[in-house]
Design an enzyme around this catalytic site. Structure first.
Site, PDB file in Angstrom:
ATOM      1  N   HIS A   1       0.816  -1.215   0.000  1.00  0.00           N
ATOM      2  CA  HIS A   1       0.000   0.000   0.000  1.00  0.00           C
ATOM      3  C   HIS A   1       0.847   1.261   0.000  1.00  0.00           C
ATOM      4  CE1 HIS A   1       0.184  -0.236   4.564  1.00  0.00           C
ATOM      5  NE2 HIS A   1       0.228   1.073   4.422  1.00  0.00           N
TER       6      HIS A   1
ATOM      7  N   TRP B   1      -7.595  -3.557   9.215  1.00  0.00           N
ATOM      8  CA  TRP B   1      -7.614  -3.433  10.674  1.00  0.00           C
ATOM      9  C   TRP B   1      -8.212  -4.670  11.366  1.00  0.00           C
ATOM     10  CZ3 TRP B   1      -4.658   0.500  11.863  1.00  0.00           C
ATOM     11  CH2 TRP B   1      -4.645   1.646  11.066  1.00  0.00           C
TER      12      TRP B   1
ATOM     13  N   ASP C   1       1.012  -7.742   2.162  1.00  0.00           N
ATOM     14  CA  ASP C   1       1.249  -6.304   1.990  1.00  0.00           C
ATOM     15  C   ASP C   1       2.740  -5.996   1.877  1.00  0.00           C
ATOM     16  OD1 ASP C   1       0.853  -3.599   1.824  1.00  0.00           O
ATOM     17  OD2 ASP C   1      -0.401  -3.453   3.610  1.00  0.00           O
TER      18      ASP C   1
ATOM     19  N   SER D   1       3.874   1.997   8.490  1.00  0.00           N
ATOM     20  CA  SER D   1       3.639   1.107   7.351  1.00  0.00           C
ATOM     21  C   SER D   1       4.930   0.914   6.574  1.00  0.00           C
ATOM     22  CB  SER D   1       2.575   1.702   6.427  1.00  0.00           C
ATOM     23  OG  SER D   1       1.308   1.689   7.036  1.00  0.00           O
TER      24      SER D   1
ATOM     25  N   ASP E   1      -0.124  -3.025   9.774  1.00  0.00           N
ATOM     26  CA  ASP E   1      -1.459  -2.701  10.271  1.00  0.00           C
ATOM     27  C   ASP E   1      -1.521  -2.936  11.771  1.00  0.00           C
ATOM     28  OD1 ASP E   1      -4.029  -1.805   9.996  1.00  0.00           O
ATOM     29  OD2 ASP E   1      -4.734  -3.447   8.737  1.00  0.00           O
TER      30      ASP E   1
END
Length: 720
Positions: A81, A210, A218, A656, A673
């Site tokens: 992300h 979440w 990710d 992140s 996360d």
């Protein structure tokens, strides 16, 4: 002696530290050395204070996300992300890299990241408090204080940036009580190397965001490029991969529950030192308003981009970002509801005031500012509430026009006298913004978003609205939705700023060029300029008073906590921090009443995989799972490839992409996360509930080798 994070400098404000929570500044780690060693760290904690040595020298910032070097050729690992915008930027109808993923098998195949992408390598951090708040500045208040702080900051930054290719910034800590200047090498040639398919990197999408259990891969990779002499440079085919002094080595042994883990990165912002009134304003008004507005924005974008693949791709990154914060804020509100957080915060603040007032000397030093800071913050929050709809009522191109006109006005001044953010050092950012708008803007979408908020803004009384904005746009009392739509149609039609060449030309324009323009957005920006500059000065007058009072409030709080033997780490502010804990599930207190195991595995993917939308796992991945083609990445206890794991780490947004390291300082995955019921820890840390979520290195390598066939990258990272 100059204080620096490169040579151990321990804060004198707190003799004893507790490591149950904390985003620790590297130089504070010797205070928690016993806890680090007891938790299992095998490195010398003192080494973590040396930013140019291992492992800190391998940790980098992307200017919003964290990352790390994982090869001697400048390969950078971060979250999917975090590179999502670059993948979207390079995606077009017929070449949907978001959906299908991207892999460069050679250096030549690597793609330029989205304009403005940067990799920041920290070189030096110095305490410059006495240079920012010098004897003369300390005597000032209001806007004069703000101006002096800015002037002192710009002078330090200017001297620091004479070392070409570096970016220097001054950051406030403890509410402006202390200031540090951070010097970073600014790598400007950033290229996209590998992103797994969206069905891997964003598997579960906003539904699973979440949440636990989690099955999102990710991760993704950039590469840093520099000139042949090793210096930062703009993109060029002649540039070569950057050779970092240090890079992280991949762990050969997998994690198990109870193992030590630490995360090194750049957390964005926490609010644990906030006043009770700030808590009440945020949770009773600001976050609910944000959630409502975000929900409306997402619905409008979905409606306006339906059936238009190009528009969908242009807004994909924005939608992902809004969704993330939408769920984040709602999760915080859910945790806050019915809690005793505000009552506890109020009690703590009353105890602080009682401690201050119990001693005449303390009362003289801190008493007045403890009273004043609450009044000033109340005024600021009331103003923010009144202007909530104003900012979102600006067409995006009007915002661009305002920025370009401000830039033109600032550029007539000597560089040192320009407003921070509008100096020569900032021009690349403006150019990148003008360019990237091409792949992130659709007029019909923007107009629908503006109309939604403009209706609410225009419904306010004249006294509540901004007179300069009203005059420039044509807002008057009792306007209907049809009136507002006609007004927007006219102003959008009268501008050429949607054209990239037209926008770019304004970067070099002079104030007189703006004043002579018939472009509707430019004309509106010029008309609003004087009024908004006056308002900026008023805001800075208030900000200067708040800074002075808030810094003294924090000085009182630190003294109070020190008297109780407690260390005080500063709230996160996008600077390098270290947090440590252990791999751990949760066996109580979960929302669904079920225990959470510490790991998920790839076996959890097929039951979720619907073949469409957020759960569209790649066919090749599903086939490998079905065949149990796990290779050496299978965990002998889990009987499958570990995918994600929970840890008791204190992280927040900005973390992140942070490297997760084991007790030896080896790379074991990426933080990406937290869990929904623990994200309120940004304000109110909860030791029992707080869990971070990391993607496991073993899953990354398995996916890269057995599904995406990224063998060359695996070899480059030393993990054949």
């Amino acid at each position: 002696m100059k204080k620096t994070l490169l040579t151990l400098a321990v804060l004198s404000t707190a003799p004893v530290a507790y490591a149950d929570e904390g985003m620790w500044m590297p130089q504070q780690l010797p205070q928690v050395a016993k806890q680090l060693k007891a938790a299992g760290l095998q490195l010398d904690p003192k080494n973590l204070t040396k930013l140019t040595e291992f492992p800190m020298g391998a940790i980098v910032s992307l200017g919003g996300c964290s990352a790390s070097f994982v090869s001697p050729q400048g390969l950078v690992a971060t979250n999917h992300h975090c590179i999502y915008g670059s993948v979207a930027y390079n995606s077009k109808p017929g070449r949907d890299l978001l959906a299908n993923g991207f892999l460069a098998n050679t250096l030549e195949e690597e793609l330029p990241a989205q304009p403005g992408s940067r990799i920041f390598v920290t070189k030096e951090v110095n305490n410059v408090t006495d240079k920012i708040i010098d004897k003369d500045t300390a005597k000032l208040t209001g806007k004069k204080r703000v101006d002096a702080i800015e002037k002192n900051s710009k002078a330090l930054v200017s001297a620091c940036e004479k070392d070409e290719g570096h970016r220097c910034n001054v950051y406030p800590y403890y509410g402006g009580l202390e200031f540090y200047m951070i010097k970073q090498m600014e790598i400007r040639d950033v290229r996209l190397v590998h992103a797994p398919a969206e069905g891997v990197g964003k598997f579960g999408g906003d539904t699973d965001n979440w949440m636990w259990p989690r099955h999102t891969g990710d991760y993704g990779f950039y590469r840093a490029y520099v000139s042949k002499d090793g210096k930062a440079a703009d993109y060029s085919k002649d540039n070569v991969p950057y050779v970092p002094k240090h890079f992280l080595k991949l762990a050969k042994d997998g994690l198990k529950e109870g193992d030590f883990v630490m995360v090194l990165g750049y957390p964005g912002r926490t609010n644990r030192h906030r006043l009770p009134s700030e808590v009440a304003y945020t949770f009773d008004w600001n976050y609910p308003a944000f959630v409502k507005s975000s929900g409306e924005t997402l619905a409008i974008i979905a409606k306006e981009t339906a059936g238009n693949d190009d528009a969908r791709l242009k807004y994909a990154s924005q939608v992902a970002g809004i969704n993330n914060y939408y769920k984040n804020r709602q999760g915080m509100l859910d945790s806050y509801a019915g809690s005793d957080f505000l009552a506890r915060k109020t009690k703590e603040h009353e105890e602080l005031k009682a401690w201050v007032n119990s001693n005449p000397e303390r009362a003289k030093q801190f008493g007045e500012d403890l009273v004043q800071v609450e009044k000033l913050i109340a005024a600021r929050d009331a103003q923010s509430k009144q202007e909530f709809y104003l900012g979102s009522s600006f067409p995006r191109l009007l915002g661009t026009a305002r920025t370009l006109y401000r830039l033109a006005n600032e550029r007539v001044k000597p560089d040192a006298e320009r407003k921070a953010g509008f100096q020569e050092r900032d021009l690349p950012r403006f150019k990148a913004g003008v360019e990237s708008l091409e792949r992130s803007y659709v007029e019909s979408v923007d107009k629908a978003l503006v109309l939604n908020n403009l209706k609410k803004y225009a419904a306010q009384s004249k006294a509540e609205r901004n007179a300069d904005f009203d005059a420039a746009i044509g807002i008057s009392d009792n306007m209907s939705e049809a009136d507002l739509k006609a007004l927007l149609d006219k102003i959008y039609a009268g501008s050429k700023l949607a054209d990239k060449a037209a926008r770019t030309a304004w970067l070099a324009a002079k104030p007189a060029d703006f004043k002579a323009s018939d472009d509707s957005f430019i004309k509106a920006a010029v008309a609003m300029y004087d009024g908004f500059m006056k308002r900026e000065a008023e805001d800075e007058e208030l900000a200067g008073k708040i800074q002075q009072a808030y810094a003294n409030y924090m000085k009182a709080k630190i003294a109070y906590m020190t008297s109780k033997g407690q260390a005080v780490y500063p709230d996160a502010n996008s600077t390098l921090r270290v947090t440590f804990g252990k791999v751990a599930g949760r066996d109580h207190g979960t929302a669904d009443g079920l225990a959470w195991s510490a790991f998920t595995t790839v076996n959890g993917i097929p039951p979720k995989a619907t073949g469409k939308g957020e759960f569209n796992a790649p066919a090749a991945q599903l086939a490998a799972i079905k065949a149990k083609d796990f290779g050496k990445y299978v965990d002998p206890h889990l009987k499958a490839v570990p995918l994600a794991y929970l840890a008791t780490l204190d992280i927040t947004g900005g973390n992140s992409g942070s490297a997760a390291l084991n007790a030896k300082g080896e790379f074991i995955g990426l933080a990406f996360d937290g869990t929904l019921d623990s994200i309120i820890s940004d304000w109110d840390f909860n030791k029992a509930k707080t869990r971070s979520i990391q993607v496991d290195l073993r899953y990354m390598l398995w996916q890269m080798k057995h599904v995406d066939k990224a063998d060359k990258l695996i070899k480059e990272m030393g993990a054949e």
